[in-house]
Design a protein around this motif. Structure first.
Motif, PDB file in Angstrom:
ATOM      1  N   ARG A 171       0.830  -1.205   0.000  1.00 58.80           N
ATOM      2  CA  ARG A 171       0.000   0.000   0.000  1.00 58.80           C
ATOM      3  C   ARG A 171       0.860   1.250   0.000  1.00 58.80           C
ATOM      4  NH1 ARG A 171      -3.409   0.528   4.635  1.00 58.80           N
ATOM      5  NH2 ARG A 171      -2.090  -0.980   5.694  1.00 58.80           N
ATOM      6  N   SER A 172       1.967   1.210   0.739  1.00 65.01           N
ATOM      7  CA  SER A 172       2.822   2.400   0.780  1.00 65.01           C
ATOM      8  C   SER A 172       3.423   2.671  -0.598  1.00 65.01           C
ATOM      9  CB  SER A 172       3.929   2.238   1.829  1.00 65.01           C
ATOM     10  OG  SER A 172       4.974   1.422   1.358  1.00 65.01           O
ATOM     11  N   GLN A 175       1.112   4.438  -2.835  1.00 65.82           N
ATOM     12  CA  GLN A 175       0.900   5.862  -2.561  1.00 65.82           C
ATOM     13  C   GLN A 175       2.115   6.704  -2.897  1.00 65.82           C
ATOM     14  OE1 GLN A 175      -0.669   6.386   1.432  1.00 65.82           O
ATOM     15  NE2 GLN A 175      -1.937   4.595   1.136  1.00 65.82           N
ATOM     16  N   ASP A 176       3.299   6.179  -2.646  1.00 70.23           N
ATOM     17  CA  ASP A 176       4.510   6.974  -2.848  1.00 70.23           C
ATOM     18  C   ASP A 176       5.701   6.021  -2.953  1.00 70.23           C
ATOM     19  OD1 ASP A 176       6.638   8.754  -2.790  1.00 70.23           O
ATOM     20  OD2 ASP A 176       5.708  10.053  -1.296  1.00 70.23           O
ATOM     21  N   TYR A 178       8.617   6.404  -4.246  1.00 66.99           N
ATOM     22  CA  TYR A 178       9.907   6.990  -3.895  1.00 66.99           C
ATOM     23  C   TYR A 178      10.122   6.933  -2.383  1.00 66.99           C
ATOM     24  CZ  TYR A 178      13.410  10.616  -3.075  1.00 66.99           C
ATOM     25  OH  TYR A 178      14.513  11.306  -2.637  1.00 66.99           O
ATOM     26  N   ALA A 179       9.084   7.349  -1.637  1.00 71.83           N
ATOM     27  CA  ALA A 179       9.201   7.345  -0.181  1.00 71.83           C
ATOM     28  C   ALA A 179       9.454   5.928   0.333  1.00 71.83           C
ATOM     29  CB  ALA A 179       7.944   7.923   0.452  1.00 71.83           C
ATOM     30  N   ALA A 180       8.792   4.964  -0.256  1.00 79.17           N
ATOM     31  CA  ALA A 180       8.980   3.579   0.181  1.00 79.17           C
ATOM     32  C   ALA A 180      10.440   3.153   0.006  1.00 79.17           C
ATOM     33  CB  ALA A 180       8.049   2.652  -0.598  1.00 79.17           C
ATOM     34  N   ARG A 181      11.023   3.544  -1.130  1.00 80.77           N
ATOM     35  CA  ARG A 181      12.431   3.178  -1.348  1.00 80.77           C
ATOM     36  C   ARG A 181      13.342   3.911  -0.371  1.00 80.77           C
ATOM     37  NH1 ARG A 181      15.178   3.639  -6.363  1.00 80.77           N
ATOM     38  NH2 ARG A 181      13.956   5.476  -6.888  1.00 80.77           N
ATOM     39  N   GLN A 289      -4.674   9.838  -6.211  1.00 82.39           N
ATOM     40  CA  GLN A 289      -3.661   9.576  -5.185  1.00 82.39           C
ATOM     41  C   GLN A 289      -3.832   8.254  -4.459  1.00 82.39           C
ATOM     42  OE1 GLN A 289      -6.338  10.879  -3.925  1.00 82.39           O
ATOM     43  NE2 GLN A 289      -6.096  12.057  -2.089  1.00 82.39           N
ATOM     44  N   ARG A 290      -5.080   7.782  -4.300  1.00 79.34           N
ATOM     45  CA  ARG A 290      -5.232   6.527  -3.569  1.00 79.34           C
ATOM     46  C   ARG A 290      -5.179   5.360  -4.542  1.00 79.34           C
ATOM     47  NH1 ARG A 290      -8.438   5.422   1.258  1.00 79.34           N
ATOM     48  NH2 ARG A 290      -8.374   3.190   1.567  1.00 79.34           N
TER      49      ARG A 290
ATOM     50  N   LEU B  50      20.005   5.507  -3.654  1.00 74.03           N
ATOM     51  CA  LEU B  50      18.882   5.729  -4.571  1.00 74.03           C
ATOM     52  C   LEU B  50      19.389   6.001  -5.978  1.00 74.03           C
ATOM     53  CD1 LEU B  50      16.778   7.936  -2.181  1.00 74.03           C
ATOM     54  CD2 LEU B  50      15.965   5.818  -3.207  1.00 74.03           C
ATOM     55  N   PRO B  70      18.973   0.891  -1.295  1.00 74.18           N
ATOM     56  CA  PRO B  70      18.537   1.721  -0.167  1.00 74.18           C
ATOM     57  C   PRO B  70      18.223   0.876   1.066  1.00 74.18           C
ATOM     58  CG  PRO B  70      17.483   2.472  -2.171  1.00 74.18           C
ATOM     59  CD  PRO B  70      18.247   1.228  -2.538  1.00 74.18           C
ATOM     60  N   HIS B  86       7.208  13.475   2.296  1.00 76.72           N
ATOM     61  CA  HIS B  86       6.777  12.202   1.695  1.00 76.72           C
ATOM     62  C   HIS B  86       6.096  11.262   2.681  1.00 76.72           C
ATOM     63  CE1 HIS B  86       8.174  12.366  -2.478  1.00 76.72           C
ATOM     64  NE2 HIS B  86       9.093  13.173  -2.016  1.00 76.72           N
ATOM     65  N   PHE B  88       3.106   8.915   3.790  1.00 75.63           N
ATOM     66  CA  PHE B  88       2.087   8.161   3.049  1.00 75.63           C
ATOM     67  C   PHE B  88       0.715   8.677   3.482  1.00 75.63           C
ATOM     68  CE2 PHE B  88       5.608   5.023   3.562  1.00 75.63           C
ATOM     69  CZ  PHE B  88       6.032   5.062   2.251  1.00 75.63           C
ATOM     70  N   ASP B  90      -2.506   8.032   2.981  1.00 81.49           N
ATOM     71  CA  ASP B  90      -3.642   7.197   3.372  1.00 81.49           C
ATOM     72  C   ASP B  90      -3.284   6.131   4.405  1.00 81.49           C
ATOM     73  OD1 ASP B  90      -5.401   8.561   1.820  1.00 81.49           O
ATOM     74  OD2 ASP B  90      -5.226   7.235   0.094  1.00 81.49           O
ATOM     75  N   LEU B  91      -2.022   6.093   4.802  1.00 83.45           N
ATOM     76  CA  LEU B  91      -1.649   5.150   5.861  1.00 83.45           C
ATOM     77  C   LEU B  91      -1.693   5.887   7.196  1.00 83.45           C
ATOM     78  CD1 LEU B  91       1.369   3.195   4.335  1.00 83.45           C
ATOM     79  CD2 LEU B  91      -1.044   2.699   4.199  1.00 83.45           C
ATOM     80  N   LEU B  99       6.541   1.098   8.856  1.00 78.63           N
ATOM     81  CA  LEU B  99       7.175   0.820   7.571  1.00 78.63           C
ATOM     82  C   LEU B  99       8.615   1.311   7.541  1.00 78.63           C
ATOM     83  CD1 LEU B  99       4.232   1.529   5.164  1.00 78.63           C
ATOM     84  CD2 LEU B  99       5.469  -0.622   5.388  1.00 78.63           C
TER      85      LEU B  99
END
Lengths: 292, 235
Positions: A171-172, A175-176, A178-181, A289-290, B50, B70, B86, B88, B90-91, B99
């Motif tokens: 899910r992350s 949504q994003d 880049y942020a997850a990485r 976005q979702r 990255l 990363p 950044h 998330f 909806d989380l 996470l």
């Protein structure tokens, strides 16, 4: 149309819709997490059904095991597709990823024709026996299995997405990415996992619906179109939307087919056009976005 | 502890960093200043894996980071709080935090989570709320907490004050000062040169992908060029 006929058409439509829902949920899962519209979802299922057919006829695998083995085979196929096809193209262009899934679809059709030839074959239902009567509704045993399978799959998928850390990671990413990485989530293994789950769902759906058609390389084509209609109706965005969209499409299609048999299949294309014109976000879409 | 040695990296055909050398000792706060496009963010992205190191080496302790993903860099003890937060959207706050400690075993995640709630009480109040519903300042606190979740030895911070009200910027910098005392080293990239030089031990000035100037924060605060270009000038 009498009320009894209406009820029967509706329930029977729900079982067909459950298949569209299964295919659609798999497409949405892959789309939202990996941002790839998988045009090969239907044919992945078709290919796995051929593998199941091979297991039954040639390898003499007991019938009770076939469902589990086919789901496992689907997962392996998905894993391989991600690892050896999608991953190497991912960094290039997004369009090539989508083209790649179209190619994959042709590849599966070709492989099926090459390995098993194109002769249509009968694929027996997983459960046999007389239809069951529930009140005024008469339902085949396989149809009941289909409904149960869709409900169970939806439940498992929900638990995966909202109760496991891999699900939260998926899910992350939706949504994003880049942020997850940046946070150190191992995105490549999540992609692999999602392709495995999505492809296993494709296998399950195809295996459940094949007794209604005959087994041939093109049998999932129309099912995939209906699944796309379902996710457009559901709003592309959510697995839940795909499930509800699938059920609605199944029921509407069955009712239309009863009144106007000739337009049964083309009716879905009209639905896509109307939904896109009137309700471009679909029933449950929340905009861009979702994604899960 | 961290050494960036003659590093070249960039995007596509363009090298953004040209032989950048930077070092950071344990417990230090280093500020990297520079105009937009000078390569500050690229420097952080290169350290975290990255983007690829094209030439030179990035080492952390005695570990070479070149070529690590990363996820592997986070495992080495470096976290990265990206520009623009950044979160998330909806989380929930809690999911956002968990996470950030993806690689940790469950029990450890739990204790880190409690530590974060103790440090940022506002996040504890909002733990079940979606990240996107937080205010800008709260989101920055969440971003900092995410950076701290994996219990890093070094934190890379990209523009933590960007787009925040002055009062909140004060809170952010107070938090960073507090982190130094708890033993976390910090590499800070900032537009807000004045604040950064007050906080940092040493600083580097990047100009078009090269280190133009380096020294203690005190020296640089007194430097005429720095005053003119980054501290608003003095007559």
């Amino acid at each position: 149309m009498s009320i009894d006929i209406f009820l029967n058409l509706t329930v029977r439509g729900l079982t067909t819709g459950a298949i569209y829902a299964l295919v659609g949920m798999g497409i949405v899962l892959i789309l939202q997490t990996t941002n790839v519209m998988n045009f090969a979802q239907g044919d992945t299922g078709m290919f796995i059904t051929y593998l199941a057919f091979f297991m039954i006829t040639t390898a003499k695998v007991p019938y009770s095991l076939v469902l589990i083995l086919a789901i496992a085979a689907g997962a392996v196929v998905g894993l391989l597709v991600e690892r050896f096809m999608m991953r190497s193209v991912r960094s290039r262009s997004h369009l090539s990823l989508i083209m790649l899934t179209l190619g994959l679809s042709l590849l599966f059709q070709g492989l099926a024709a090459f390995l098993f030839n194109t002769e249509p074959r009968l694929f027996p239902p997983l459960v046999s026996g007389d239809p069951i009567k529930i009140g005024p509704v008469i339902l085949g045993r396989q149809d009941i299995v289909v409904l149960l399978a869709a409900i169970v799959t939806f439940g498992i998928l929900y638990l995966f997405l909202y109760r496991t850390k891999q699900g939260a990671a998926a899910r992350s990413i939706s949504q994003d990415e880049y942020a997850a990485r940046v946070l150190g989530i191992p995105t490549p293994s999540i992609y692999m996992l999602i392709w495995a789950i999505g492809s296993a769902m494709a296998g399950l759906a195809a295996l459940l619906i094949v007794p209604r058609f005959s087994l041939e390389p093109s049998f999932m084509g129309l099912v995939q179109v209906k699944a796309f209609t379902a996710i457009v109706l559901g709003g592309m965005g959510s697995v839940f939307g795909a499930a509800v969209g699938g059920l609605i499409i199944g029921v509407v299609e069955n009712l239309v087919a009863y009144q106007f048999p000739a337009i049964k299949d083309s009716f879905m294309l009209i639905v896509i056009v109307i939904v896109l014109l009137v309700l471009p976000q679909g029933l449950f879409g929340k905009g861009q976005q979702r994604r899960l | 502890m961290l050494r960036v040695d003659q590093v070249v990296s960039g995007y596509g055909a363009i090298d953004v960093l040209n032989h950048v050398t930077i070092s950071l000792d344990k417990g230090e706060i280093i500020a990297v200043l520079g105009a937009n496009g000078a390569g500050k963010t690229t420097l952080l992205r290169t350290i975290t894996g990255l983007i690829r190191v094209r030439k030179g080496a990035v080492t952390f302790g005695d570990k070479v980071l070149n070529g690590l993903s990363p996820a592997e860099v986070v495992k080495c003890g470096i976290s990265h709080v990206p520009e623009g937060r950044h979160i998330f959207p909806d989380l929930t706050v809690e999911e956002n935090l968990l996470l950030a400690a993806y690689i940790m075993p469950r029990s450890q995640q739990k204790s880190r989570l409690d530590a974060m709630y103790a440090m940022f009480s506002i996040l504890a109040d909002r733990r079940k709320q979606a990240g996107g519903t937080l205010s800008g300042g709260e989101q920055q606190m969440l971003a900092l907490a995410r950076g701290l979740m994996p219990n890093p030895r070094l934190m890379l911070l990209d523009e933590p004050s960007l787009g925040l009200a002055p009062k909140i910027i004060g809170t952010v910098f107070d938090t960073l000062a507090h982190l130094r005392e708890s033993g976390v080293s910090i590499l800070l990239v900032e537009q807000n040169a004045k604040r950064s030089l007050e906080l940092a031990d040493r600083a580097y000035i990047l100009v078009t992908g090269q280190v133009a100037l380096e020294g203690t924060a005190h020296e640089l605060s007194g430097n005429e060029m720095v005053k003119q270009l980054y501290l608003g000038g003095t007559r």
